[in-house]
Design a protein around this motif. Structure first.
Motif, PDB file in Angstrom:
ATOM      1  N   MET A  85       0.853  -1.181   0.000  1.00  0.00           N
ATOM      2  CA  MET A  85       0.000   0.000   0.000  1.00  0.00           C
ATOM      3  C   MET A  85       0.893   1.236   0.000  1.00  0.00           C
ATOM      4  O   MET A  85       1.731   1.408   0.875  1.00  0.00           O
ATOM      5  CB  MET A  85      -0.935   0.034   1.209  1.00  0.00           C
ATOM      6  N   PRO A 144      -8.482   6.569  -4.429  1.00  0.00           N
ATOM      7  CA  PRO A 144      -7.727   5.330  -4.197  1.00  0.00           C
ATOM      8  C   PRO A 144      -7.804   4.420  -5.424  1.00  0.00           C
ATOM      9  O   PRO A 144      -8.843   4.351  -6.077  1.00  0.00           O
ATOM     10  CB  PRO A 144      -8.440   4.706  -2.989  1.00  0.00           C
ATOM     11  N   TYR A 154      -6.003   0.636  -7.427  1.00  0.00           N
ATOM     12  CA  TYR A 154      -5.102  -0.519  -7.450  1.00  0.00           C
ATOM     13  C   TYR A 154      -4.467  -0.589  -8.821  1.00  0.00           C
ATOM     14  O   TYR A 154      -5.154  -0.474  -9.845  1.00  0.00           O
ATOM     15  CB  TYR A 154      -5.858  -1.816  -7.161  1.00  0.00           C
ATOM     16  N   LYS A 203       0.103  -2.882  -6.416  1.00  0.00           N
ATOM     17  CA  LYS A 203       0.089  -1.995  -5.264  1.00  0.00           C
ATOM     18  C   LYS A 203      -1.225  -1.224  -5.186  1.00  0.00           C
ATOM     19  O   LYS A 203      -1.826  -0.891  -6.217  1.00  0.00           O
ATOM     20  CB  LYS A 203       1.254  -1.003  -5.329  1.00  0.00           C
ATOM     21  N   VAL A 204      -1.645  -0.964  -3.948  1.00  0.00           N
ATOM     22  CA  VAL A 204      -2.793  -0.104  -3.685  1.00  0.00           C
ATOM     23  C   VAL A 204      -2.261   1.290  -3.400  1.00  0.00           C
ATOM     24  O   VAL A 204      -1.335   1.459  -2.608  1.00  0.00           O
ATOM     25  CB  VAL A 204      -3.601  -0.621  -2.473  1.00  0.00           C
ATOM     26  N   TYR A 205      -2.838   2.308  -4.041  1.00  0.00           N
ATOM     27  CA  TYR A 205      -2.400   3.688  -3.877  1.00  0.00           C
ATOM     28  C   TYR A 205      -3.485   4.496  -3.170  1.00  0.00           C
ATOM     29  O   TYR A 205      -4.669   4.403  -3.523  1.00  0.00           O
ATOM     30  CB  TYR A 205      -2.074   4.313  -5.230  1.00  0.00           C
ATOM     31  N   LEU A 206      -3.058   5.293  -2.203  1.00  0.00           N
ATOM     32  CA  LEU A 206      -4.030   5.992  -1.371  1.00  0.00           C
ATOM     33  C   LEU A 206      -3.502   7.352  -0.930  1.00  0.00           C
ATOM     34  O   LEU A 206      -2.468   7.444  -0.267  1.00  0.00           O
ATOM     35  CB  LEU A 206      -4.348   5.142  -0.136  1.00  0.00           C
ATOM     36  N   VAL A 235     -10.422   0.499   1.547  1.00  0.00           N
ATOM     37  CA  VAL A 235      -9.167  -0.253   1.453  1.00  0.00           C
ATOM     38  C   VAL A 235      -9.437  -1.697   1.054  1.00  0.00           C
ATOM     39  O   VAL A 235      -8.765  -2.254   0.173  1.00  0.00           O
ATOM     40  CB  VAL A 235      -8.408  -0.196   2.794  1.00  0.00           C
ATOM     41  N   GLU A 258     -10.132  -2.092  -2.655  1.00  0.00           N
ATOM     42  CA  GLU A 258      -8.943  -2.065  -3.509  1.00  0.00           C
ATOM     43  C   GLU A 258      -8.140  -3.351  -3.363  1.00  0.00           C
ATOM     44  O   GLU A 258      -7.581  -3.859  -4.350  1.00  0.00           O
ATOM     45  CB  GLU A 258      -8.081  -0.847  -3.176  1.00  0.00           C
ATOM     46  N   VAL A 259      -8.067  -3.888  -2.165  1.00  0.00           N
ATOM     47  CA  VAL A 259      -7.410  -5.190  -1.972  1.00  0.00           C
ATOM     48  C   VAL A 259      -8.195  -6.277  -2.714  1.00  0.00           C
ATOM     49  O   VAL A 259      -7.607  -7.234  -3.237  1.00  0.00           O
ATOM     50  CB  VAL A 259      -7.285  -5.526  -0.476  1.00  0.00           C
ATOM     51  N   HIS A 266      -9.512  -5.917  -5.577  1.00  0.00           N
ATOM     52  CA  HIS A 266      -8.986  -5.894  -6.945  1.00  0.00           C
ATOM     53  C   HIS A 266      -7.676  -6.677  -7.029  1.00  0.00           C
ATOM     54  O   HIS A 266      -7.406  -7.335  -8.047  1.00  0.00           O
ATOM     55  CB  HIS A 266      -8.748  -4.449  -7.392  1.00  0.00           C
ATOM     56  N   HIS A 267      -6.873  -6.603  -5.983  1.00  0.00           N
ATOM     57  CA  HIS A 267      -5.634  -7.381  -5.965  1.00  0.00           C
ATOM     58  C   HIS A 267      -5.941  -8.872  -5.999  1.00  0.00           C
ATOM     59  O   HIS A 267      -5.287  -9.635  -6.724  1.00  0.00           O
ATOM     60  CB  HIS A 267      -4.819  -7.031  -4.722  1.00  0.00           C
TER      61      HIS A 267
END
Length: 312
Positions: A135, A155, A157, A163-166, A190, A193-194, A196-197
């Motif tokens: 992150m 936010p 991904y 990586k997650v961007y925030l 959060v 977005e995870v 999406h990972h």
């Protein structure tokens, strides 16, 4: 959400003090190319006066007293100069924000750790290994493998670097502009977005990125809705595991459902332009986002998150 005193993830990259430099305009799935540049430092021609030398010596010792060794900076070929006393995930100095922002960073690291526990367990139960994402926390602008992004992007991904961007200022906007306050509303963002990972690891995102190259814009939007709703459902799965740990407080679930409602395509379009354009939806309506998060939360199972079969 009961989060204080719990494990914080080490997978945090604090880039709040970094300069993003140049890059291509941000686009999900797009590439990022480092700009070309010249060689190293050149020595200036000619000599220096005695007064200039004295000035540089005094400046050196002033900076040295502040913890900045200019000899190390020069030997490093022009690397970043950062003030000492703060620590990044890689052990290098990092800037600190306000006390409120620092607490938010700790909260984000705790939420990320909880997603790691959840998805490590689910993947292991299915005989697979979960690759934990990083992150990246930033202020204003950031570079990613998907391109150059600003805080206005929200936010996101990036599949290219996983990586997650925030930008943490987003949560102020979430509360003030979208009426979606609360720590579990932030945790939902959060976890989405995870999600999406997770999709990237199981092949959903690569397949979608390949398919949309031959799709019309309307078709790509319709498929994007299903991808986003599945990420909402995966966020709900994480929420279920969090509830089973006894970490949810009264009103937490309602915070997440309200956030899902407030960022639905139809609600956002009504707020911003006064009318809706359904063919332009790419994340799902408020009802859809709330329903799929709740489905993941109620079941706690990935198999309940098939948004690609039947009506979304």
């Amino acid at each position: 959400m009961e989060w204080k005193g719990r494990r914080q993830s080490d997978n945090i990259e604090d880039q709040r003090g970094a300069s993003p430099g140049g890059g291509n305009p941000f686009g999900r799935g797009g590439g990022f190319r480092m700009p070309g540049g010249g060689g190293g430092m050149r020595r200036a021609g000619g000599g220096m006066s005695f007064g200039t030398i004295i000035f540089l010596v005094v400046l050196y010792f002033i900076l040295k007293a502040m913890g900045i060794d200019m000899l190390q900076v020069l030997e490093g070929g022009g690397g970043q100069v950062q003030m000492p006393g703060f620590e990044q995930s890689d052990g290098s100095p990092a800037p600190r924000g306000s006390a409120q922002e620092e607490e938010m960073k700790q909260f984000m690291a705790t939420v990320l750790a909880e997603t790691e526990d959840t998805w490590n367990g689910i993947f292991q139960a299915n005989g697979q290994q979960y690759e934990e994402p990083k992150m990246v926390l930033f202020r204003g602008q950031v570079r990613s493998a998907c391109g150059f992004a600003s805080a206005a992007s929200g936010p996101f991904y990036c599949p290219g670097d996983r990586k997650v961007y925030l930008d943490m200022s987003f949560f102020d906007e979430l509360a003030q502009k979208f009426d979606a306050a609360g720590d579990f509303a932030q945790a939902y963002v959060v976890a989405h977005e995870v999600g999406h990972h997770v999709q990237n690891l199981i092949g959903v995102l690569p397949k979608f990125n390949q398919m949309r190259q031959s799709m019309s814009e309307t078709e790509a939007n319709q498929m994007s809705v299903r991808v986003e709703l599945q990420a909402d459902c995966f966020a709900g799965v994480w929420g279920k595991y969090t509830q089973q740990k006894g970490l949810l407080e009264q009103g937490d679930l309602e915070e997440a459902l309200n956030a899902a409602t407030q960022i639905g395509d139809d609600t956002l379009q009504k707020r911003m332009q006064g009318y809706v354009v359904p063919e332009s939806f790419n994340h799902g309506t408020s009802e859809q986002r709330m329903r799929w998060f709740k489905r993941g939360f109620d079941s706690g199972k990935m198999t309940a998150c098939d948004t690609f079969s039947g009506a979304a």
